[in-house]
Design a protein around this motif. Structure first.
Motif, PDB file in Angstrom:
ATOM      1  N   UNK A 116       0.881  -1.112   0.015  1.00 46.98           N
ATOM      2  CA  UNK A 116      -0.004  -0.073  -0.138  1.00 46.98           C
ATOM      3  C   UNK A 116       0.965   1.283  -0.095  1.00 46.98           C
ATOM      4  N   UNK A 117       0.467   2.211  -0.824  1.00 46.33           N
ATOM      5  CA  UNK A 117       1.130   3.477  -0.825  1.00 46.33           C
ATOM      6  C   UNK A 117       0.326   4.567  -0.954  1.00 46.33           C
ATOM      7  N   UNK A 118       0.819   5.628  -0.645  1.00 46.72           N
ATOM      8  CA  UNK A 118      -0.231   6.988  -0.694  1.00 46.72           C
ATOM      9  C   UNK A 118       0.610   8.125  -1.165  1.00 46.72           C
ATOM     10  N   UNK A 119      -0.354   8.868  -1.757  1.00 44.90           N
ATOM     11  CA  UNK A 119       0.055  10.156  -2.374  1.00 44.90           C
ATOM     12  C   UNK A 119      -0.714  11.333  -2.331  1.00 44.90           C
ATOM     13  N   UNK A 120      -0.697  12.347  -1.607  1.00 47.38           N
ATOM     14  CA  UNK A 120      -1.699  13.245  -1.249  1.00 47.38           C
ATOM     15  C   UNK A 120      -1.095  14.686  -1.804  1.00 47.38           C
ATOM     16  N   UNK A 121      -2.048  15.529  -2.094  1.00 55.28           N
ATOM     17  CA  UNK A 121      -1.907  17.062  -2.553  1.00 55.28           C
ATOM     18  C   UNK A 121      -3.099  18.081  -2.560  1.00 55.28           C
ATOM     19  N   UNK A 122      -2.968  18.665  -1.870  1.00 55.19           N
ATOM     20  CA  UNK A 122      -4.271  19.812  -1.634  1.00 55.19           C
ATOM     21  C   UNK A 122      -5.342  19.241  -1.142  1.00 55.19           C
ATOM     22  N   UNK A 123      -5.384  18.469  -0.137  1.00 53.88           N
ATOM     23  CA  UNK A 123      -6.539  17.797   0.290  1.00 53.88           C
ATOM     24  C   UNK A 123      -6.998  16.506  -0.490  1.00 53.88           C
ATOM     25  N   UNK A 175      -5.935  -7.390   4.609  1.00 50.07           N
ATOM     26  CA  UNK A 175      -6.814  -5.981   4.654  1.00 50.07           C
ATOM     27  C   UNK A 175      -6.410  -5.063   5.736  1.00 50.07           C
ATOM     28  N   UNK A 176      -5.786  -5.729   6.911  1.00 52.67           N
ATOM     29  CA  UNK A 176      -5.417  -4.794   8.104  1.00 52.67           C
ATOM     30  C   UNK A 176      -4.251  -3.676   7.669  1.00 52.67           C
ATOM     31  N   UNK A 177      -3.657  -4.297   6.625  1.00 57.06           N
ATOM     32  CA  UNK A 177      -2.517  -3.262   5.987  1.00 57.06           C
ATOM     33  C   UNK A 177      -3.135  -2.022   5.461  1.00 57.06           C
ATOM     34  N   UNK A 178      -4.438  -2.225   4.598  1.00 57.87           N
ATOM     35  CA  UNK A 178      -5.000  -0.966   3.936  1.00 57.87           C
ATOM     36  C   UNK A 178      -5.682  -0.157   5.006  1.00 57.87           C
ATOM     37  N   UNK A 179      -6.444  -0.840   5.707  1.00 54.92           N
ATOM     38  CA  UNK A 179      -6.946  -0.354   6.973  1.00 54.92           C
ATOM     39  C   UNK A 179      -6.155   0.522   7.849  1.00 54.92           C
ATOM     40  N   UNK A 180      -5.028   0.059   8.084  1.00 48.92           N
ATOM     41  CA  UNK A 180      -3.974   1.045   8.666  1.00 48.92           C
ATOM     42  C   UNK A 180      -3.551   1.970   7.904  1.00 48.92           C
ATOM     43  N   UNK A 181      -3.396   1.985   6.616  1.00 45.81           N
ATOM     44  CA  UNK A 181      -3.049   3.193   5.953  1.00 45.81           C
ATOM     45  C   UNK A 181      -3.993   4.113   5.716  1.00 45.81           C
ATOM     46  N   UNK A 182      -5.222   3.803   5.587  1.00 42.94           N
ATOM     47  CA  UNK A 182      -6.277   4.350   5.282  1.00 42.94           C
ATOM     48  C   UNK A 182      -6.410   5.256   6.928  1.00 42.94           C
ATOM     49  N   UNK A 183      -6.392   4.712   7.961  1.00 42.44           N
ATOM     50  CA  UNK A 183      -6.414   5.237   9.134  1.00 42.44           C
ATOM     51  C   UNK A 183      -5.270   6.235   9.423  1.00 42.44           C
ATOM     52  N   UNK A 189      -5.914  10.289   9.706  1.00 47.73           N
ATOM     53  CA  UNK A 189      -5.415  11.060  10.953  1.00 47.73           C
ATOM     54  C   UNK A 189      -4.437  11.895  11.056  1.00 47.73           C
ATOM     55  N   UNK A 190      -3.549  12.090   9.807  1.00 47.72           N
ATOM     56  CA  UNK A 190      -2.779  12.898   9.472  1.00 47.72           C
ATOM     57  C   UNK A 190      -2.998  14.406   8.952  1.00 47.72           C
ATOM     58  N   UNK A 219     -12.748  -1.104   2.602  1.00 47.31           N
ATOM     59  CA  UNK A 219     -13.361  -0.071   1.761  1.00 47.31           C
ATOM     60  C   UNK A 219     -14.516   0.679   2.276  1.00 47.31           C
ATOM     61  N   UNK A 220     -15.567  -0.153   2.727  1.00 50.24           N
ATOM     62  CA  UNK A 220     -16.514   0.512   3.300  1.00 50.24           C
ATOM     63  C   UNK A 220     -16.516   1.463   4.335  1.00 50.24           C
ATOM     64  N   UNK A 221     -15.473   0.914   5.380  1.00 48.00           N
ATOM     65  CA  UNK A 221     -15.406   1.515   6.648  1.00 48.00           C
ATOM     66  C   UNK A 221     -14.478   2.742   6.377  1.00 48.00           C
TER      67      UNK A 221
END
Length: 112
Positions: A5-12, A27-35, A39-40, A64-66
């Protein structure tokens, strides 16, 4: 199989990319990444790139639903992008293709 799982963000806006199998064990890996992402920072839009997900079971769908619920509670938009045929079929069979906004391709971070 592992899930990366990787994330990229920009301007909201954020794109969360998953590669591998999304199941009971991963699935917990994706759940942790989303959380962690939620949270950040305050996000108006979260897109989960499923182009690299070869398999997704009910546990993955629940994550995904969560995630969608958490983003919507904050007034944001949660979308799925580029699901492979196997994942698209699960979305259709479960009726979740009408719950999630699903894009054929991953939108650009600055696109609305």
């Amino acid at each position: 199989m592992e899930l990366q799982v990787s994330t990229a963000s920009q301007a909201g806006h954020a794109v969360v990319s998953a590669v591998g199998e999304l199941d009971l064990y991963t699935a917990p890996r994706l759940q942790q990444a989303l959380a962690a992402l939620l949270g950040e920072q305050e996000l108006d839009r979260v897109v989960v790139d499923l182009s690299g997900v070869e398999f997704c079971d009910s546990t993955g769908m629940n994550v995904l639903l969560s995630g969608m619920k958490r983003v919507r509670e904050r007034g944001g938009v949660f979308e799925l992008a580029a699901p492979r045929p196997a994942v698209q079929r699960i979305l259709q069979v479960t009726g979740l293709d009408t719950v999630f906004t699903v894009h054929d391709a991953v939108p650009a971070l600055d696109a609305t």
